[in-house]
Scaffold this active site. Structure first.
Site, PDB file in Angstrom:
ATOM      1  N   CYS A 154       0.827  -1.226   0.000  1.00 41.81           N
ATOM      2  CA  CYS A 154       0.000   0.000   0.000  1.00 41.81           C
ATOM      3  C   CYS A 154       0.850   1.259   0.000  1.00 41.81           C
ATOM      4  O   CYS A 154       0.320   2.367  -0.125  1.00 41.81           O
ATOM      5  CB  CYS A 154      -0.944   0.001   1.202  1.00 41.81           C
ATOM      6  N   HIS A 175      -9.294   3.793  -1.121  1.00 35.54           N
ATOM      7  CA  HIS A 175      -7.921   3.297  -1.003  1.00 35.54           C
ATOM      8  C   HIS A 175      -7.581   2.331  -2.144  1.00 35.54           C
ATOM      9  O   HIS A 175      -7.499   1.120  -1.939  1.00 35.54           O
ATOM     10  CB  HIS A 175      -7.766   2.630   0.374  1.00 35.54           C
TER      11      HIS A 175
HETATM   12  N1  COA Z   1     -16.691   1.882   4.327  1.00 36.99           N
HETATM   13  C1  COA Z   1     -17.974   2.242   4.114  1.00 36.99           C
HETATM   14  N2  COA Z   1     -18.838   1.495   3.374  1.00 36.99           N
HETATM   15  C2  COA Z   1     -18.358   0.367   2.821  1.00 36.99           C
HETATM   16  C3  COA Z   1     -17.026  -0.039   2.985  1.00 36.99           C
HETATM   17  C4  COA Z   1     -16.193   0.759   3.787  1.00 36.99           C
HETATM   18  N3  COA Z   1     -14.925   0.416   4.015  1.00 36.99           N
HETATM   19  N4  COA Z   1     -16.842  -1.191   2.316  1.00 36.99           N
HETATM   20  C5  COA Z   1     -18.010  -1.490   1.726  1.00 36.99           C
HETATM   21  N5  COA Z   1     -18.923  -0.551   2.026  1.00 36.99           N
HETATM   22  C6  COA Z   1     -20.330  -0.544   1.652  1.00 36.99           C
HETATM   23  C7  COA Z   1     -20.558  -0.884   0.198  1.00 36.99           C
HETATM   24  O1  COA Z   1     -20.682   0.275  -0.597  1.00 36.99           O
HETATM   25  C8  COA Z   1     -21.856  -1.645   0.256  1.00 36.99           C
HETATM   26  O2  COA Z   1     -22.929  -0.713   0.385  1.00 36.99           O
HETATM   27  P1  COA Z   1     -24.335  -0.958  -0.358  1.00 36.99           P
HETATM   28  O3  COA Z   1     -24.855  -2.244   0.231  1.00 36.99           O
HETATM   29  O4  COA Z   1     -25.117   0.258   0.011  1.00 36.99           O
HETATM   30  O5  COA Z   1     -24.003  -1.074  -1.808  1.00 36.99           O
HETATM   31  C9  COA Z   1     -21.788  -2.390   1.560  1.00 36.99           C
HETATM   32  O6  COA Z   1     -20.905  -1.613   2.397  1.00 36.99           O
HETATM   33  C10 COA Z   1     -21.262  -3.803   1.445  1.00 36.99           C
HETATM   34  O7  COA Z   1     -20.149  -3.775   0.593  1.00 36.99           O
HETATM   35  P2  COA Z   1     -19.297  -5.048   0.221  1.00 36.99           P
HETATM   36  O8  COA Z   1     -18.458  -4.687  -0.953  1.00 36.99           O
HETATM   37  O9  COA Z   1     -20.164  -6.259   0.151  1.00 36.99           O
HETATM   38  O10 COA Z   1     -18.356  -5.167   1.494  1.00 36.99           O
HETATM   39  P3  COA Z   1     -17.405  -6.347   1.831  1.00 36.99           P
HETATM   40  O11 COA Z   1     -17.931  -6.992   3.068  1.00 36.99           O
HETATM   41  O12 COA Z   1     -17.105  -7.199   0.641  1.00 36.99           O
HETATM   42  O13 COA Z   1     -16.040  -5.549   2.171  1.00 36.99           O
HETATM   43  C11 COA Z   1     -14.518  -4.820   3.823  1.00 36.99           C
HETATM   44  C12 COA Z   1     -15.945  -4.760   3.309  1.00 36.99           C
HETATM   45  C13 COA Z   1     -14.375  -3.896   5.005  1.00 36.99           C
HETATM   46  C14 COA Z   1     -14.164  -6.255   4.259  1.00 36.99           C
HETATM   47  C15 COA Z   1     -13.556  -4.395   2.668  1.00 36.99           C
HETATM   48  O14 COA Z   1     -13.876  -3.081   2.286  1.00 36.99           O
HETATM   49  C16 COA Z   1     -12.114  -4.476   3.086  1.00 36.99           C
HETATM   50  O15 COA Z   1     -11.492  -5.529   3.038  1.00 36.99           O
HETATM   51  N6  COA Z   1     -11.501  -3.360   3.470  1.00 36.99           N
HETATM   52  C17 COA Z   1     -10.118  -3.317   3.893  1.00 36.99           C
HETATM   53  C18 COA Z   1      -9.225  -3.141   2.708  1.00 36.99           C
HETATM   54  C19 COA Z   1      -7.791  -3.343   3.055  1.00 36.99           C
HETATM   55  O16 COA Z   1      -7.423  -4.214   3.806  1.00 36.99           O
HETATM   56  N7  COA Z   1      -6.923  -2.532   2.465  1.00 36.99           N
HETATM   57  C20 COA Z   1      -5.513  -2.623   2.709  1.00 36.99           C
HETATM   58  C21 COA Z   1      -5.200  -1.976   3.987  1.00 36.99           C
HETATM   59  S1  COA Z   1      -3.614  -2.386   4.608  1.00 36.99           S
END
Ligand code: COA
Length: 386
Positions: free
Chosen positions: A83, A333
């Site tokens: 990242c 991100h």
């Molecule tokens: N913040 C706010 N809303 C979020 C979000 C976030 N981080 N991630 C997803 N959403 C919303 C989506 O828009 C969706 O909304 P909708 O139902 O109104 O369309 C809903 O939440 C579900 O989204 P979805 O894509 O199914 O979520 P997910 O469960 O597959 O993923 C996380 C959610 C948190 C697991 C994923 O965003 C993630 O892994 N984040 C961390 C990324 C990371 O590790 N980056 C590297 C850092 S070192």
């Protein structure tokens, strides 16, 4: 080493961009940056990208970058540090110009993350952790940062509300950012009651999965003066450090040594103290990350990042605004692009070109902190308006 300025910036609107391919993302930001600088040619391009192969089956961005930016045959180099790829690409471009090898160089960053499903994205991101000792045993990034959060809470008394306040603050700021992925405000209760991802981190403590890009043009200061009439933004400090890739090997789970070292390098080079800096863009991939980063930078004392967030020190109107862009949490991100986008934000703030509702009154010196993995690599830059 020569003085170097940022003379052009470009960034597309981030989000889930179904109709924009990896190559389109690169082209959009690169062309915006060239246009902003008022030039058509550069001498080299560095492009930060963590995992285009796993996300889109496309490698060789050292060619695709220059090709779709319309600047072949300049040399293109892809830079990967998870990242922190974008920050490392910016540093490489900076060193290329500072060394005198070239006068004008582009640093870009890109990630197209939504062509795979959630499991695929989690798998690709987890390749930045230690495969044999962490990922093989089932740990992913939300899990690693949750361990850091639990350790920080136990050691320093950091509270659930203080963690959640990072997200409340960054969504408040990001709602005012015309290029952000999630432009909605959230409350403390919404953050705490969102679906649990890895205890204590809920969905709203996590940065999202994002498609996006950013690009900047670096130029030797002498040439910059004749090329642009915009306020010159000088790179006055650059630092880069690493730490163990495996979280369990760290001296302390609740401090970020690589960030502290990179920040010291950058501040020493700039001849400044942290309190000379007006604002910062930092790597809030999870709410706990911002708390640990502001401690490593010295914006808050070790263990006091939670209270400093809760008392408004890092708010847009606070003593030391942090992530006025909305940060990774709200702006999005796209991992390889994040570090370059931080430079875009610093430059726009310093030039007075940020969105009206979030332009800081005092934005002459800004700091960008970008990190890879669970803090295993960190890059820090300091920019000052001339
Ligand atoms: N913040 C706010 N809303 C979020 C979000 C976030 N981080 N991630 C997803 N959403 C919303 C989506 O828009 C969706 O909304 P909708 O139902 O109104 O369309 C809903 O939440 C579900 O989204 P979805 O894509 O199914 O979520 P997910 O469960 O597959 O993923 C996380 C959610 C948190 C697991 C994923 O965003 C993630 O892994 N984040 C961390 C990324 C990371 O590790 N980056 C590297 C850092 S070192």
């Amino acid at each position: 080493m020569r003085d170097v300025a940022v003379i052009g910036v470009g960034m597309n609107k981030w989000g889930e961009l179904w109709e924009t391919s990896l190559r389109d993302l690169i082209a959009q930001s690169a062309l915006m940056a060239l246009d902003d600088a008022g030039i058509e040619e550069v001498e080299a391009m560095y492009i930060g990208c963590m995992s285009s192969g796993l996300f889109t089956d496309q490698e060789h961005l050292g060619s695709m970058g220059p090709d779709y930016s319309g600047i072949c045959p300049v040399p293109g180099t892809r830079v990967e540090s998870a990242c922190a790829s974008g920050g490392a690409a910016f540093r490489s471009a900076y060193m290329h110009v500072a060394s005198g090898m070239a006068d004008i160089v582009m640093a870009a960053g890109v990630e197209k993350m939504t062509d795979v499903d959630g499991g695929g994205a989690t798998f690709a991101l987890a390749t930045a952790a230690d495969q044999e000792y962490e990922v093989y045993n089932g740990v992913t990034f939300p899990g690693l940062y949750a361990m850091m959060a639990n350790h920080h809470m136990k050691k320093y008394g950091t509270t659930r509300d203080q963690l959640a306040q990072v997200s409340v603050k960054n969504h408040y700021n990001g709602a005012k950012n015309s290029l952000a992925q999630f432009r909605m405000e959230v409350s403390l209760d919404q953050v705490k009651n969102a679906v649990m991802v890895s205890d204590p981190l809920t969905l709203l403590d996590c940065s999202p999965i994002t498609d996006g890009s950013a690009a900047v043009i670096l130029c030797s200061m002498d040439k910059a003066k004749s090329l642009t009439k915009k306020r010159l933004v000088k790179v006055i400090g650059s630092g880069h450090a690493s730490d163990t890739i495996q979280l369990a090997q760290r001296e302390d789970l609740s401090s970020l040594k690589s960030t502290a070292i990179a920040a010291k390098q950058a501040l020493d080079m700039a001849g400044r103290k942290i309190n000379d800096i007006n604002f910062a863009e930092v790597h809030d991939c999870f709410s706990i990350a911002e708390i640990m980063v502001i401690e490593a930078l010295g914006i808050a004392a070790q263990g006091k990042g939670g209270p400093a967030t809760a008392d408004g020190t890092t708010a847009m109107t606070g003593k030391f605004p942090v992530n006025v862009s909305g940060g990774l949490k709200s702006k999005g991100h796209p991992v390889g692009a994040t570090g370059v986008a931080q430079i875009v934000e610093l430059t726009k703030q310093i030039r007075g070109e940020a969105d009206k509702d979030r332009q800081l009154k005092k934005a002459d010196i800004g700091l960008a902190q970008n990190m890879g993995g669970s803090g295993a690599s960190s890059v820090v830059h300091i920019l000052e308006g001339m």
